[in-house]
Every structure is written in structure tokens, then in C-alpha cells.
Write a protein that holds these residues in place. Sequence first.
Motif, PDB file in Angstrom:
ATOM      1  N   HIS A  64       1.133  -0.958  -0.246  1.00 37.43           N
ATOM      2  CA  HIS A  64      -0.330   0.173  -0.040  1.00 37.43           C
ATOM      3  C   HIS A  64       1.123   1.189  -0.053  1.00 37.43           C
ATOM      4  CE1 HIS A  64      -3.395   2.941   1.077  1.00 37.43           C
ATOM      5  NE2 HIS A  64      -1.775   3.516   2.112  1.00 37.43           N
ATOM      6  N   GLU A  85      -6.389 -11.762   8.150  1.00 37.77           N
ATOM      7  CA  GLU A  85      -7.618 -11.017   6.858  1.00 37.77           C
ATOM      8  C   GLU A  85      -6.767 -12.067   5.377  1.00 37.77           C
ATOM      9  OE1 GLU A  85      -7.728  -6.993   7.594  1.00 37.77           O
ATOM     10  OE2 GLU A  85      -8.568  -7.384   9.278  1.00 37.77           O
ATOM     11  N   THR A 107      -5.134  -6.814   1.508  1.00 35.25           N
ATOM     12  CA  THR A 107      -6.749  -6.546   1.726  1.00 35.25           C
ATOM     13  C   THR A 107      -4.606  -6.033   3.867  1.00 35.25           C
ATOM     14  OG1 THR A 107      -7.013  -7.756   3.923  1.00 35.25           O
ATOM     15  CG2 THR A 107      -8.514  -7.164   1.259  1.00 35.25           C
ATOM     16  N   ALA A 115      -5.450  -1.172   5.211  1.00 38.38           N
ATOM     17  CA  ALA A 115      -6.674  -1.395   6.289  1.00 38.38           C
ATOM     18  C   ALA A 115      -5.465  -0.935   7.553  1.00 38.38           C
ATOM     19  CB  ALA A 115      -6.581  -3.551   6.921  1.00 38.38           C
TER      20      ALA A 115
END
Length: 397
Positions: free
Chosen positions: A183, A360, A364, A368
Motif C-alpha cells: 500500500h 485477514e 488487504t 487496512a
Amino acid sequence: MTRSPLDRLRHRLREACATAGVAADDRAKLVLAVTLLAEHAERPPELSTYAGNGRLAVTLRLPDPVTQDHRNTLPLLPDAGDSATLTWHLPAVHDAATVPVDDEQATREEMLALIARADTVIQEQRELKHELAETNSGVLAMYVELEERDEQLRQAHAVIFRELEDALRPPPPHVDAFDLAVHYAPSEPDSPTGGDLYDWFVLPDGNVHITLVDAVGHGVTSTRHALTVTHAIRTLALEGHPLRDLIARAANTLATVEPGLTATVLLVRLDPVTGDVTVANGSHPRPVLVTSTGGTELLVPSIVGRGIGFPDPGNGSLVHRALAAGDLLLLYTDGLTESRKNHQEGEARLMAAARHHAGEPTATIPGALAAEMHDIILHADDTVVIAIRRRLTLVSP
């Protein structure tokens, strides 16, 4: 490696621009405009170029007409009209140059040229606004219009930057033994560039190498510095130099090329066969390990090494761990943990957030974590988060 039709089209454009002496920022806008048109065409368009009298003419013939409204959305405007043939005329500003053999290198050059041009235009806009602000109220209407044009300019450049930043932020390499995800969030949404960059690739021996860099500074200078570091380390790693020597070697190499460069560096080496991970840290935030049983720890070497631009760079010890199936390793830049201006408090919150999100899907987790850690932002900074999980079972080829 065989180029796709779209890659061949872009390479032809770059060759024509280099031969005619077209500036890199004009070349970047032309390549992006043609790419946006060609990638949605039902069949490959026809391209022709002509250089003469200090100008380059580029003509693109598409299967279907392009309306004037569509033309107006392109980053470089062609001649007016509604037809399937579009023509651009670009000025030549210097002698013929050699087009980069590597299209990724060409894209990086184009992006940096656009950033430099954007910085110049924004500075000119700021100076003009300052002059207008000191005049009488009769120019208020002009000032308001200038603000609107400034916003349009920043939004237009943001679109171009986002198209080009993919060349700087490569997708995860495919490795059967690990799930990898990333990310990235810029500190300024309309200027998505900065000094936080990463690089990851598979070495000839099958191991995965990851570089995470946080260069000091802002704007195009910090982006250039971070690019310089990642490519120096990639070159040294592919030459086979030991992991523990890479930061020091890169620092020595760059000392004469970029004497003002300062950056923290984190290097990670993954062994897909054994699951072993080795970390070299150069003044960078410490990775977080979350085991499959829920335990968390910071991977801390006995001696923390120094980054590039610091005295005695890279003088640290390596950290070795064997990742078990399901273990999760998190790498990040300080923008993740210092949003509240308290590094230790940010580290503690990250440890708790990592335990909370560890179950998870890997893809993701980076996003998150960034969302949870940035619920309160007192200090905005570029943020990179990389998640690495050793798979429970290998993926069949």
C-alpha cells in the motif's frame, strides 16, 4: 523480451522524439495521450511521424473517430477536429538524443521531467498570486480565476503522475512460497510523488530481494534520490554482493554522484525454499513479525546500522528468522507510525493493529493498517506498507 503492440507503439514514439530533439516532458505527455487512445481501440492504430523545420509532426490513425470533447481530455492536445486521424505538432528544443533502450528507464525520465515542470509552473503560479494579492481590489476577479486555474492545473498533473507512478512502484513478483502486497499513500493527494519508494525482484538464485527507501526531502529531488538508491542497490544485488555489504557499497557509490543524498534503507531477503528471512537495517523503522500463533515482535538487530548519507553507513548486523507457514512480516516507512508525532506510541499501536488484522487476506492488510493508523493525522508524510506472508501450502505451477 517481446514487446506488446502497445509497447512497440510507445517505443516508436520515443525514438521519433529523441531523433527530433523533443523535450522529455512533451514526450511524456505525447506517449500518455497516444497510450490512452490506443489501449481502447478495437485494433492497433497506424502511426506516422515527420521531423523538419525544428518540429515533429505525429499522426495517429484510429479505427473510429475521436470527438473534440474526447480530444480535450488528453494530456497533450492534438489539432482540432472530429475524425479518426489525430495530429500533434511538437517543437524541437535541443539536438537529437539517444532514446533509452529500457522503456522503464524512459518512463522514469519522463515522469521526473513532468514533475520538474509541474514544480516550476506551480512556483510561477504562487509568485503571480503573491503579486496579485498586493494590488488593489480591482484585480479580485482575476485572482479568483487564477485560483481556479491553479486547482485545475494541480488536478491535471495528478492524473498524469498517477499514470506514470506505476513504473516506480512495481507489482509484487510471483513467488509460490509467499503472498506479497503493498500500500502506498502520498502525503499530498494532488502530488503523488515523494521520497518513499520500494523495489522487489527475484534474484538469479531464486531468492526474493526487497528494498524499502525513505529519502530525506520533498518533491522531485527526494523522488530522484530514492530512485537513485533503489537502482544502485538493485545493481549491486544482481552483481552478487553480500546483503550485509549492500548499504555501505551503495553509499560509497552515491557519495560522489549525489553528495547531498540522505536516506534510510531497509533490505530484506526471502528464501522461498526454507522460509528464511534476512534483514539489513540502515536507520529505518523496524519490521513487525506476527506469528501464526498470534505473537508479535519487532525485528531488532544487535547493532542498528546507519542509512545512506550518515557516518559509517551500513555498519550493522543482520537479523535472521525462519518464517513458519502463516507467519506475517510487515515492512513500512515512518509515515505509518509518526502520524501523531510520537514514534514509540505509533510502534505500540502498530503492534496491536498488526495482531488485529493478521487473520485477514494478505492483499488487504497494508491498506487496512494504514487506515487504522491514520485515524488521526497531526503530521502527514508519504506512507508505504508491505505485507509478506509465508503460504500454508505452495501454489501448483
